[in-house]
Design an enzyme around this catalytic site. Structure first.
Site, PDB file in Angstrom:
ATOM      1  N   TYR A  47       0.815  -1.224   0.000  1.00  0.00           N
ATOM      2  CA  TYR A  47       0.000   0.000   0.000  1.00  0.00           C
ATOM      3  C   TYR A  47       0.854   1.282   0.000  1.00  0.00           C
ATOM      4  O   TYR A  47       0.340   2.360  -0.250  1.00  0.00           O
ATOM      5  CB  TYR A  47      -0.943   0.060   1.216  1.00  0.00           C
ATOM      6  CG  TYR A  47      -1.960  -1.045   1.323  1.00  0.00           C
ATOM      7  CD1 TYR A  47      -2.161  -1.955   0.296  1.00  0.00           C
ATOM      8  CD2 TYR A  47      -2.737  -1.169   2.470  1.00  0.00           C
ATOM      9  CE1 TYR A  47      -3.097  -2.978   0.425  1.00  0.00           C
ATOM     10  CE2 TYR A  47      -3.679  -2.175   2.596  1.00  0.00           C
ATOM     11  CZ  TYR A  47      -3.854  -3.087   1.576  1.00  0.00           C
ATOM     12  OH  TYR A  47      -4.780  -4.074   1.722  1.00  0.00           O
ATOM     13  N   HIS A 105      -0.120 -11.744   1.880  1.00  0.00           N
ATOM     14  CA  HIS A 105      -1.100 -10.922   1.149  1.00  0.00           C
ATOM     15  C   HIS A 105      -1.890 -11.718   0.103  1.00  0.00           C
ATOM     16  O   HIS A 105      -3.100 -11.561  -0.022  1.00  0.00           O
ATOM     17  CB  HIS A 105      -0.368  -9.746   0.488  1.00  0.00           C
ATOM     18  CG  HIS A 105      -1.225  -8.546   0.275  1.00  0.00           C
ATOM     19  ND1 HIS A 105      -0.769  -7.269   0.424  1.00  0.00           N
ATOM     20  CD2 HIS A 105      -2.525  -8.428  -0.081  1.00  0.00           C
ATOM     21  CE1 HIS A 105      -1.747  -6.418   0.173  1.00  0.00           C
ATOM     22  NE2 HIS A 105      -2.822  -7.100  -0.142  1.00  0.00           N
TER      23      HIS A 105
END
Ligand code: A2P
Length: 280
Positions: A47, A105
């Site tokens: 991110y 992830h």
């Protein structure tokens, strides 16, 4: 703050703040979210906002122990050594010496790697090591479907505490959720509002009117009643507040059924084994 207990006894807040794509002016968004009452922040190395979150946490003056911080090991950081390095880098960017939750992830490093099963397990072994070293209070996975979890559990010593997946009315991934329930893994929802793609949906609009709440609140209350932890994103203080106000009404069973029976709606197009579908 309402909490849920994970399979290792750690308490996690019932609602978290999603930070994906808050890279622009992200520290302002994080500061606002803290002021709006969020203490559970979900970030990831991918991110690119961990530093901003770290600054916001420091500037808040609130003790670290009052926050619940999640980060994630990105696809290119998988493998035993890489995952440990990735974790340490996240700690540094977040200006902390432990995480509350650390996730893999995605189950595969890329879509063509024939060795993905081994890479996934090696990465999990690194997370187990970090957990044993008490650098992280709970470890888990994200975007894992049933066959990815079967592979992981075939070698795991620790059952993941969490699986974070896309989940909202119109995209419930029922098989994944059922498998997680059976194995005592807590499901978390990314894009619990369907990334604003559900706001014109007729059923959701009628339920929002019936319960005198917003469509967003119907989606979040739906997640809570499904025992899923939603991680909504917002850039506005009022909507951040509103998204936490979902504990003073209950969606009746017949309306829950209508939501559960919704056809595919608002799917992001993301799939762990396929290229992203551009216009789902
Ligand atoms: P905004 O940042 O303007 O509030 P998701 O978390 O499912 O990905 O959805 C995020 C999107 O939903 C963002 O576009 C956000 O816009 C919007 N959103 C978040 N909370 C609300 C709300 N309570 N009402 C309307 N839109 C919302």
């Amino acid at each position: 703050m309402r909490t849920v207990t994970l399979n290792n006894g750690v308490e996690i807040p019932q609602i978290g703040f999603g930070t994906y794509r808050s890279t622009e002016s992200s520290s302002e968004v994080m500061n606002t979210a803290i002021k709006a009452g969020y203490r559970f922040f979900d970030t990831a190395s991918f991110y690119n906002n961990e530093e901003d979150l770290g600054h916001a946490l420091q500037n808040s003056g609130i003790p670290r122990k009052d926050f619940f911080l999640t980060s994630k090991c990105w696809r290119t950081e998988m493998g035993y050594d890489n995952a440990i390095r990735s974790f340490e880098n996240s700690l540094e960017r977040l200006q902390t010496d432990y995480l509350d939750l650390y996730l893999i992830h995605w189950p595969r490093p890329n879509l063509s790697d024939p060795e993905w099963k081994k890479v996934s397990i090696d990465t999990w072994k690194a997370l187990e090591y970090l957990y044993h070293c008490k650098k992280v209070r709970a470890i888990g996975i994200s975007n894992f479907m049933v066959h990815h979890m079967e592979n992981l559990l075939s070698e795991a010593n620790i059952v993941p505490a969490v699986n974070q997946i896309e989940f909202h009315p119109g995209y419930m991934q029922k098989e994944v959720v059922e498998y997680c329930r059976t194995h005592n893994m807590q499901v978390e929802a990314w894009s619990p509002l369907g990334c604003a793609r559900l706001f014109e949906n007729k059923l959701l609009l009628s339920l929002a009117a019936q319960y005198k709440v917003s469509v967003a609140q119907i989606c979040l209350r739906f997640a809570v009643q499904e025992h899923v932890i939603p991680l909504p994103k917002s850039s506005s203080f009022n909507r951040m507040k509103q998204n936490q106000e979902v504990f003073d009404f209950t969606i009746e069973a017949r309306d829950m059924q209508l939501l559960e029976d919704m056809p595919l709606t608002g799917w992001s197009g993301e799939h762990p084994d396929r290229e992203r579908v551009k216009k789902p």
